[in-house]
Design a protein around this motif. Sequence first.
Motif, PDB file in Angstrom:
ATOM      1  N   SER A 175       0.836  -1.233   0.170  1.00  0.00           N
ATOM      2  CA  SER A 175       0.030   0.235  -0.181  1.00  0.00           C
ATOM      3  C   SER A 175       0.825   1.275  -0.020  1.00  0.00           C
ATOM      4  O   SER A 175       0.604   2.395  -0.680  1.00  0.00           O
ATOM      5  N   VAL A 176       1.953   1.385   0.900  1.00  0.00           N
ATOM      6  CA  VAL A 176       2.778   2.425   1.033  1.00  0.00           C
ATOM      7  C   VAL A 176       3.899   2.430  -0.032  1.00  0.00           C
ATOM      8  O   VAL A 176       4.550   3.399  -0.119  1.00  0.00           O
ATOM      9  N   HIS A 177       4.366   1.346  -0.833  1.00  0.00           N
ATOM     10  CA  HIS A 177       5.002   1.363  -1.797  1.00  0.00           C
ATOM     11  C   HIS A 177       6.524   1.284  -1.278  1.00  0.00           C
ATOM     12  O   HIS A 177       7.577   1.901  -1.732  1.00  0.00           O
ATOM     13  N   ILE A 178       6.681   0.502  -0.190  1.00  0.00           N
ATOM     14  CA  ILE A 178       7.976   0.238   0.495  1.00  0.00           C
ATOM     15  C   ILE A 178       8.229  -1.289   0.630  1.00  0.00           C
ATOM     16  O   ILE A 178       7.370  -2.090   0.259  1.00  0.00           O
ATOM     17  N   SER A 179       9.419  -1.572   1.127  1.00  0.00           N
ATOM     18  CA  SER A 179       9.803  -2.861   1.358  1.00  0.00           C
ATOM     19  C   SER A 179       9.180  -3.345   2.630  1.00  0.00           C
ATOM     20  O   SER A 179       8.967  -2.635   3.491  1.00  0.00           O
ATOM     21  N   VAL A 180       8.691  -4.793   2.559  1.00  0.00           N
ATOM     22  CA  VAL A 180       8.474  -5.405   4.039  1.00  0.00           C
ATOM     23  C   VAL A 180       9.515  -4.947   5.304  1.00  0.00           C
ATOM     24  O   VAL A 180       9.222  -4.782   6.435  1.00  0.00           O
ATOM     25  N   VAL A 183       8.958  -1.547   6.382  1.00  0.00           N
ATOM     26  CA  VAL A 183       7.801  -1.634   7.241  1.00  0.00           C
ATOM     27  C   VAL A 183       8.342  -2.054   8.544  1.00  0.00           C
ATOM     28  O   VAL A 183       7.696  -1.599   9.641  1.00  0.00           O
ATOM     29  N   LYS A 184       8.758  -3.086   8.607  1.00  0.00           N
ATOM     30  CA  LYS A 184       9.361  -3.679  10.167  1.00  0.00           C
ATOM     31  C   LYS A 184      10.263  -2.371  10.802  1.00  0.00           C
ATOM     32  O   LYS A 184      10.002  -2.160  12.082  1.00  0.00           O
ATOM     33  N   ASP A 185      10.788  -1.617  10.017  1.00  0.00           N
ATOM     34  CA  ASP A 185      11.717  -0.793  10.687  1.00  0.00           C
ATOM     35  C   ASP A 185      10.784   0.309  11.174  1.00  0.00           C
ATOM     36  O   ASP A 185      11.228   0.989  12.311  1.00  0.00           O
ATOM     37  N   ASP A 186       9.949   0.720  10.436  1.00  0.00           N
ATOM     38  CA  ASP A 186       9.061   1.659  10.599  1.00  0.00           C
ATOM     39  C   ASP A 186       8.254   1.476  11.945  1.00  0.00           C
ATOM     40  O   ASP A 186       8.122   2.322  12.737  1.00  0.00           O
ATOM     41  N   ILE A 187       7.648   0.292  11.849  1.00  0.00           N
ATOM     42  CA  ILE A 187       7.215  -0.322  13.087  1.00  0.00           C
ATOM     43  C   ILE A 187       7.917   0.019  14.374  1.00  0.00           C
ATOM     44  O   ILE A 187       7.453   0.340  15.459  1.00  0.00           O
TER      45      ILE A 187
END
Length: 215
Positions: A175-180, A183-187
């Motif tokens: 959805s955000v057009h980034i890698s998984v 996403v983990k880093d952002d979380i």
Amino acid sequence: MIRIIVIDDEALVRSGFELILHKDPDIDVVATADDVSALAEIDRHRPDVVLLDIRMPHIDGLTILREIRQREQPPIVAVLTTFDSDEYVMQALQLGAAGFLLKDTDPRQLATLVKTLAAGGVVLSPRVARSVITGFAASGADARAVDAIAQLTERERQVLVLAARGRSNPEIAESVHISVGTVKDDISAILAKLAVGSRVEAALIAQRAGLIDAS
């Protein structure tokens, strides 16, 4: 293949969960354990997901969860219980549990819930969800929620909203057009900035701050 360990002091419960989960070709129950042998089995098998009983006679589930979360690469943990006490729910989530399931969960849903956990999603039984929301509201978090959310970058807010809506890490990435991995880093950054230990707590802050529909 999702590697699972089931931890419960009752052999019958362990066998039941193992039997149900083994029917799914994408899930491998690599071990079951009681409270005494739990940490040794986790270190030995390095599972992706741990289903952990919260009340056991020798070592309680919260103590085991605290030890698991101190591992360098801890597995995802969902707490299992026959109790839906606010005290245990909130403590488990604050310690980083990704889900909280009552033991009377419909067996037909169990494999799907495990896959949701493995994909980075949040799992709460409806009764537990009500307890969490009620307990969180009583904590007076409203006054701090907006200020806490203000610490996040725009993308972190996007990721938080999607996570709060139950999206898995791969779904958020698409959805955000980034890698998984991103996403983990952002979380991880979101949890640190909000000073919470679980995605559920972060989602509740987002709700209290008005980022998502409270309904």
